[in-house]
Write a protein that holds these residues in place. Structure first.
Motif, PDB file in Angstrom:
ATOM      1  N   THR A 635       0.805  -1.225   0.000  1.00  0.00           N
ATOM      2  CA  THR A 635       0.000   0.000   0.000  1.00  0.00           C
ATOM      3  C   THR A 635       0.835   1.271   0.000  1.00  0.00           C
ATOM      4  O   THR A 635       0.294   2.365  -0.065  1.00  0.00           O
ATOM      5  CB  THR A 635      -0.918   0.026   1.232  1.00  0.00           C
ATOM      6  N   GLY A 636       2.157   1.150   0.114  1.00  0.00           N
ATOM      7  CA  GLY A 636       2.961   2.357   0.152  1.00  0.00           C
ATOM      8  C   GLY A 636       4.397   2.099   0.573  1.00  0.00           C
ATOM      9  O   GLY A 636       5.013   1.125   0.143  1.00  0.00           O
ATOM     10  N   ILE A 637       4.904   2.959   1.451  1.00  0.00           N
ATOM     11  CA  ILE A 637       6.288   2.887   1.930  1.00  0.00           C
ATOM     12  C   ILE A 637       6.267   2.871   3.449  1.00  0.00           C
ATOM     13  O   ILE A 637       5.540   3.650   4.066  1.00  0.00           O
ATOM     14  CB  ILE A 637       7.114   4.098   1.438  1.00  0.00           C
ATOM     15  N   GLN A 638       7.070   2.000   4.045  1.00  0.00           N
ATOM     16  CA  GLN A 638       7.140   1.909   5.498  1.00  0.00           C
ATOM     17  C   GLN A 638       8.549   2.277   5.965  1.00  0.00           C
ATOM     18  O   GLN A 638       9.537   1.701   5.528  1.00  0.00           O
ATOM     19  CB  GLN A 638       6.799   0.495   5.973  1.00  0.00           C
ATOM     20  N   LEU A 639       8.628   3.285   6.884  1.00  0.00           N
ATOM     21  CA  LEU A 639       9.892   3.648   7.522  1.00  0.00           C
ATOM     22  C   LEU A 639       9.997   2.859   8.816  1.00  0.00           C
ATOM     23  O   LEU A 639       9.079   2.884   9.644  1.00  0.00           O
ATOM     24  CB  LEU A 639       9.948   5.145   7.804  1.00  0.00           C
ATOM     25  N   GLN A 640      11.117   2.178   9.018  1.00  0.00           N
ATOM     26  CA  GLN A 640      11.312   1.327  10.184  1.00  0.00           C
ATOM     27  C   GLN A 640      12.474   1.844  11.024  1.00  0.00           C
ATOM     28  O   GLN A 640      13.542   2.139  10.498  1.00  0.00           O
ATOM     29  CB  GLN A 640      11.584  -0.123   9.764  1.00  0.00           C
ATOM     30  N   CYS A 641      12.258   1.944  12.347  1.00  0.00           N
ATOM     31  CA  CYS A 641      13.301   2.394  13.281  1.00  0.00           C
ATOM     32  C   CYS A 641      13.491   1.305  14.334  1.00  0.00           C
ATOM     33  O   CYS A 641      12.691   1.156  15.248  1.00  0.00           O
ATOM     34  CB  CYS A 641      12.884   3.712  13.939  1.00  0.00           C
ATOM     35  N   HIS A 642      14.535   0.492  14.161  1.00  0.00           N
ATOM     36  CA  HIS A 642      14.786  -0.624  15.074  1.00  0.00           C
ATOM     37  C   HIS A 642      15.286  -0.094  16.410  1.00  0.00           C
ATOM     38  O   HIS A 642      16.144   0.776  16.468  1.00  0.00           O
ATOM     39  CB  HIS A 642      15.794  -1.592  14.464  1.00  0.00           C
ATOM     40  N   ASP A 662      -4.356  11.365   6.848  1.00  0.00           N
ATOM     41  CA  ASP A 662      -4.688   9.939   6.712  1.00  0.00           C
ATOM     42  C   ASP A 662      -3.623   9.160   5.970  1.00  0.00           C
ATOM     43  O   ASP A 662      -3.703   7.946   5.851  1.00  0.00           O
ATOM     44  CB  ASP A 662      -6.030   9.801   5.976  1.00  0.00           C
ATOM     45  N   LYS A 663      -2.625   9.830   5.468  1.00  0.00           N
ATOM     46  CA  LYS A 663      -1.602   9.152   4.667  1.00  0.00           C
ATOM     47  C   LYS A 663      -0.540   8.482   5.520  1.00  0.00           C
ATOM     48  O   LYS A 663       0.319   7.786   4.987  1.00  0.00           O
ATOM     49  CB  LYS A 663      -0.938  10.159   3.714  1.00  0.00           C
ATOM     50  N   THR A 664      -0.517   8.694   6.836  1.00  0.00           N
ATOM     51  CA  THR A 664       0.509   8.079   7.688  1.00  0.00           C
ATOM     52  C   THR A 664      -0.145   7.212   8.744  1.00  0.00           C
ATOM     53  O   THR A 664      -1.199   7.557   9.282  1.00  0.00           O
ATOM     54  CB  THR A 664       1.368   9.143   8.375  1.00  0.00           C
ATOM     55  N   VAL A 665       0.514   6.091   9.011  1.00  0.00           N
ATOM     56  CA  VAL A 665       0.079   5.175  10.067  1.00  0.00           C
ATOM     57  C   VAL A 665       1.298   4.894  10.938  1.00  0.00           C
ATOM     58  O   VAL A 665       2.297   4.349  10.467  1.00  0.00           O
ATOM     59  CB  VAL A 665      -0.488   3.861   9.483  1.00  0.00           C
ATOM     60  N   ILE A 666       1.237   5.304  12.220  1.00  0.00           N
ATOM     61  CA  ILE A 666       2.347   5.111  13.153  1.00  0.00           C
ATOM     62  C   ILE A 666       2.038   3.927  14.059  1.00  0.00           C
ATOM     63  O   ILE A 666       0.941   3.817  14.604  1.00  0.00           O
ATOM     64  CB  ILE A 666       2.588   6.376  13.992  1.00  0.00           C
ATOM     65  N   GLY A 667       2.990   3.029  14.188  1.00  0.00           N
ATOM     66  CA  GLY A 667       2.808   1.855  15.031  1.00  0.00           C
ATOM     67  C   GLY A 667       4.138   1.263  15.395  1.00  0.00           C
ATOM     68  O   GLY A 667       5.148   1.956  15.472  1.00  0.00           O
ATOM     69  N   GLY A 668       4.162  -0.035  15.609  1.00  0.00           N
ATOM     70  CA  GLY A 668       5.422  -0.668  15.934  1.00  0.00           C
ATOM     71  C   GLY A 668       5.255  -2.024  16.575  1.00  0.00           C
ATOM     72  O   GLY A 668       4.143  -2.487  16.843  1.00  0.00           O
ATOM     73  N   THR A 669       6.385  -2.669  16.793  1.00  0.00           N
ATOM     74  CA  THR A 669       6.476  -3.942  17.501  1.00  0.00           C
ATOM     75  C   THR A 669       7.427  -3.744  18.667  1.00  0.00           C
ATOM     76  O   THR A 669       8.062  -2.689  18.775  1.00  0.00           O
ATOM     77  CB  THR A 669       7.015  -5.029  16.551  1.00  0.00           C
ATOM     78  N   ALA A 673       9.882   0.826  15.981  1.00  0.00           N
ATOM     79  CA  ALA A 673       8.798   1.754  15.714  1.00  0.00           C
ATOM     80  C   ALA A 673       8.662   1.901  14.198  1.00  0.00           C
ATOM     81  O   ALA A 673       9.662   1.867  13.475  1.00  0.00           O
ATOM     82  CB  ALA A 673       9.078   3.102  16.354  1.00  0.00           C
ATOM     83  N   THR A 674       7.427   2.055  13.700  1.00  0.00           N
ATOM     84  CA  THR A 674       7.215   2.146  12.253  1.00  0.00           C
ATOM     85  C   THR A 674       6.313   3.323  11.922  1.00  0.00           C
ATOM     86  O   THR A 674       5.518   3.783  12.756  1.00  0.00           O
ATOM     87  CB  THR A 674       6.570   0.859  11.706  1.00  0.00           C
ATOM     88  N   MET A 675       6.479   3.808  10.702  1.00  0.00           N
ATOM     89  CA  MET A 675       5.588   4.831  10.161  1.00  0.00           C
ATOM     90  C   MET A 675       5.364   4.491   8.689  1.00  0.00           C
ATOM     91  O   MET A 675       6.320   4.428   7.905  1.00  0.00           O
ATOM     92  CB  MET A 675       6.186   6.225  10.281  1.00  0.00           C
ATOM     93  N   GLU A 676       4.123   4.241   8.321  1.00  0.00           N
ATOM     94  CA  GLU A 676       3.805   3.855   6.941  1.00  0.00           C
ATOM     95  C   GLU A 676       3.168   5.038   6.220  1.00  0.00           C
ATOM     96  O   GLU A 676       2.277   5.703   6.752  1.00  0.00           O
ATOM     97  CB  GLU A 676       2.872   2.648   6.919  1.00  0.00           C
ATOM     98  N   ILE A 677       3.645   5.290   5.000  1.00  0.00           N
ATOM     99  CA  ILE A 677       3.111   6.354   4.154  1.00  0.00           C
ATOM    100  C   ILE A 677       2.243   5.695   3.086  1.00  0.00           C
ATOM    101  O   ILE A 677       2.740   4.936   2.247  1.00  0.00           O
ATOM    102  CB  ILE A 677       4.243   7.167   3.511  1.00  0.00           C
ATOM    103  N   ILE A 678       0.938   5.953   3.121  1.00  0.00           N
ATOM    104  CA  ILE A 678      -0.024   5.298   2.234  1.00  0.00           C
ATOM    105  C   ILE A 678      -0.061   6.023   0.883  1.00  0.00           C
ATOM    106  O   ILE A 678      -0.166   7.247   0.826  1.00  0.00           O
ATOM    107  CB  ILE A 678      -1.419   5.273   2.866  1.00  0.00           C
TER     108      ILE A 678
END
Length: 774
Positions: A635-642, A662-669, A673-678
């Motif tokens: 669906t887009g690009i995901q920035l990952q910060c381990h 609405d174009k960004t989704v912030i989450g993580g495991t 931490a992750t931020m997805e750009i839709i």
């Protein structure tokens, strides 16, 4: 000087008068009219005003007016007394004939008053009035000349000058300096500033560009103006434009020992084209030009301990500042200094006070005089902030730097110097490890625990009585204690100092008395507490709930809470809390039950802020965050910060102006931490930053998404696919993107998960295949 006490002097004079009277009556051959004349004139009148003036640091000059009626004066006695003591002693053991007298053997810095009595053959006069109080110090003189005038900066219209203070201050502090100038080659000096200069740094304004000037300086104290310094070198008024720094200045020495010393200096006025990054210290034997560099690597601070010196050898030093352009101008050479420790030199000691628990740096000076002061510094900067519980106490020749509330930030090098001495100084470096050990010892001293030989126990006595007791290693006659049954304090306890036993006898123990029993002991500054739980048929079950901190396992951090139960033998169980965070705060309770009875214990409201080191669980809330990585998704690009540890309480935000939120989704495991750009578009290109913040600090990681990083499907799937029975279905498409895209296959809008029948196959960097086996 031998001093005669006042009563002894009067006794001697009484004997002299008596002898004269007897001689006059027993010898008729002496003329009678001489005796009558002496009797009529009597003793001298009191001397006039007494004036005391400073002479040396152990003597005072006394002057007075002669008596108006001398009456065959023989001489004078001078008395001295420490101000306020009224303990008068004589300064001379026989009559002094002149009206001036030097009183010697006085204590430097002490304040005295003086008086004078006249004497003739008949006796002593009345005492004169007391002199004004005078503190014993060397007589004031004008200071010697300043020297070594240096040029520190020039902008074509002004010059910044510095000079060294006079070698002799004249017995009083130097209050001001006067600077004169003249054109080189002329003889007329002109004063260039009003009022006088207070510091040894002065900016001379209003100069003519290109002209050559000379300067000289006067110093002044309470006694007046001293002689002029030797004039400076010729200084041409040309603006400094070199990229390297100008010279450092004001080189000083402390902690001079047989093979080492510490040199300090001030940073250059002219920094050059770039900020100053460090300093090199050079030294040479006095009278030579063989300069050696003391530190191969430039130091960022403005002090350096130089080692490897030859004992008794005289050295001079200079300092060069460094910036990105290179090494700058050398400072003017320092005054010569001999590598020789001051006789009797002592070092700073560091201890933890056994009574107060304070950390104490202590130093005793081998030299002192009335004007000496102790100057304490941290990392060679004078300590002036005493708001954090740092106290300086000085008594006589000893001074102490006391840490009332030591903290980890107090680690560093502490130095002390004694003014008005021959360079008496020393230092002590407190390392982080040593400070932690001393802080732990300080805590134990301030919170002592009374060691127990046995915990609180019980014994059933006759007629339903119950004896509770515990035994301490040692107690004093001043021990106090309290006994609680279910949080209600009971009275009637007793103790035995010889055995350390403290006991309580309860009459008529019944089921209503079941519960928790606690004994609290206080003896001096020490404390101890022991508890016992009695439940059901008088059987014992004891449960202790304690918090044990956190530890690491398999690179994952988690908290561990232990519940430990005791009954005859020790057993333990624990609850592990991975990812301890705000969500896991609350009340924790442990319950134990068996055929002996039942017991419960709890910790009320464990919170991250007070009960746990939350920073330990999530290192500085983001300090462990790695650089951003990018991954293409369906669906887009995901920035990952381990990260070593991530929780949802961390405040993660994005710094970029997107077309809509609405174009960004912030989450993580737990690991990142992750931020997805839709559905990124061309106008969404630019630098993206993930910012991890809390109330204390923030951490930012940035990545530039200005290139064509989005994964794309270049060759799609066929519109129609023939599915053959008992055959493997193979679907292939072509994708592109840098970095390598993440590929997801969808069936009827739902993602297809790989299993034993469905497989993903990457043929090469661009061909992606899905095949379903029969």
């Amino acid at each position: 000087m031998n001093k005669t006490t006042i009563p002894e002097r009067k006794k001697e004079i009484g004997n002299t008068v008596l002898s004269a009277n007897m001689y006059g009556t027993s010898e008729p051959s002496k003329p009678t009219h001489l005796i009558e004349t002496l009797e009529l004139k009597g003793v001298p009148s009191a001397p006039g005003q007494v004036i005391a003036t400073r002479e040396t640091d152990t003597s005072v000059l006394i002057q007075w007016a002669p008596p108006k009626e001398p009456n065959n004066l023989i001489g004078y006695y001078i008395d001295q007394c420490v101000k306020g003591s009224k303990d008068w002693t004589s300064a001379n053991h026989k009559p002094h004939k002149n009206t001036k007298f030097v009183v010697s053997g006085l204590k430097t810095g002490e304040t005295y008053v003086f008086r004078v009595q006249a004497i003739n053959e008949l006796g002593l006069s009345e005492e004169s009035q007391e002199s004004a109080p005078l503190t014993v110090r060397a007589a004031l003189t004008t200071p010697s000349a300043p020297y070594d005038i240096a040029l520190l900066n020039c902008d074509g219209r002004s010059m910044v000058l510095n000079w060294k203070k006079p070698l002799q201050a004249g017995g009083a502090a130097i209050k001001e300096y006067y600077v004169d100038k003249r054109r080189s080659g002329t003889s007329m000096w002109r004063e260039i500033h009003i009022p006088p200069v207070k510091e040894r740094l002065y900016k001379v304004e209003g100069l003519t560009e290109g002209a050559v000037y000379q300067f000289h300086v006067y110093a002044a104290n309470l006694a007046g103006l001293g002689p002029a310094s030797k004039h400076s070198d010729d200084f041409k008024c040309e603006a400094w434009t070199m990229p390297e720094p100008g010279p450092a200045y004001d080189l000083k020495f402390c902690e001079v020992r047989d093979n080492s010393l510490v040199v300090e200096w001030q940073k250059p006025i002219y920094a050059g084209s770039d900020p100053i990054t460090g300093y090199h210290v050079e030294y040479a034997k006095n009278g030579t030009s063989d300069w050696k560099t003391a530190n191969e690597k430039a130091v960022s601070h403005r002090f350096l301990k130089v080692t490897g010196l030859e004992v008794g050898t005289c050295y001079v030093f200079r300092v060069c500042a460094v910036n990105a352009a290179g090494v700058g101008m050398a400072s003017m050479p320092s005054d010569p200094v001999i590598a020789k420790a001051v006789e009797g030199s002592q070092e700073v000691s560091c201890t933890v006070d056994e009574k107060s628990g304070d950390i104490v740096l202590s130093f005793e000076s081998c030299q002192m005089n009335a004007s000496s002061q102790f100057i304490w510094k941290k990392d060679y900067k004078e300590i002036t902030d005493f708001s954090k519980g740092v106290v300086i106490k000085t008594e006589g020749s000893q001074s102490k730097l006391i840490f009332k509330n030591p903290e980890k930030e107090d680690a560093g090098t502490y130095s002390v110097s004694v003014t008005s001495t021959n360079g008496v100084s020393s230092s002590y470096t407190i390392s982080t490890e040593e400070l932690e050990k001393m802080m732990a010892l300080s805590y134990d001293i301030r919170h002592p625990i009374i060691p127990l030989k046995s915990e609180l126990a019980y014994k059933i006595l006759e007629r339903g009585r119950m004896r509770f007791w515990l035994q301490a290693e040692e107690i004093s006659s001043k021990v106090t204690y309290k006994f609680f049954a279910n949080n209600k304090e009971l009275s009637g306890m007793g103790h035995d100092v010889s055995t350390g036993i403290i006991e309580f006898i309860m009459d008529h123990f019944t089921e209503e008395n079941e519960g928790t029993f606690t004994c609290q002991i206080t003896d001096g500054g020490g404390k101890a507490q022991s508890s016992l739980v009695l439940i059901g048929d008088g059987k014992q079950g004891q449960l202790i709930l304690s918090l044990k901190g956190c530890f690491a396992k398999d690179n994952e951090r988690f908290y561990c809470i232990y519940w430990i139960s005791f009954y005859k033998t020790e057993s333990a169980t624990c609850l592990l809390l991975p990812q301890f965070s705000m969500k896991t705060t609350g009340v924790y309770k442990a319950t134990i039950s068996d055929d002996r009875g039942k017991d419960m214990s709890q910790i009320d409201q464990i919170t991250v802020k007070h009960d746990f080191d939350y920073k330990c669980a999530s290192p500085s809330l983001g300090a462990s965050a790695a650089e951003l990585a990018i991954k293409c998704t369906a669906t887009g690009i995901q920035l990952q910060c381990h990260m070593k540890y991530y929780t949802s309480e961390m405040n993660i935000s994005c710094e970029h102006k997107l077309t809509h939120c609405d174009k960004t989704v912030i989450g993580g495991t737990p690991a990142m931490a992750t931020m997805e750009i839709i559905e990124p578009m061309e106008k969404d290109k630019g630098a993206y930053s993930i910012v991890i913040t809390n109330s204390e600090n923030s951490h930012k990681r940035t990545m530039d998404l200005s290139g064509d990083d989005r994964g794309k499907v270049v060759g799609g799937l066929p519109d129609v696919v023939t599915i053959m029975e008992k055959k493997t279905l193979s679907l292939t498409c072509t994708v592109c993107g840098d970095p390598k895209p993440q590929v997801s296959w969808l069936k009827n809008g739902a993602e297809v998960e790989p299993d034993d029948q469905v497989h993903y196959l990457i043929l090469n960097e661009k061909k992606i295949e899905l095949y379903i086996t029969a």
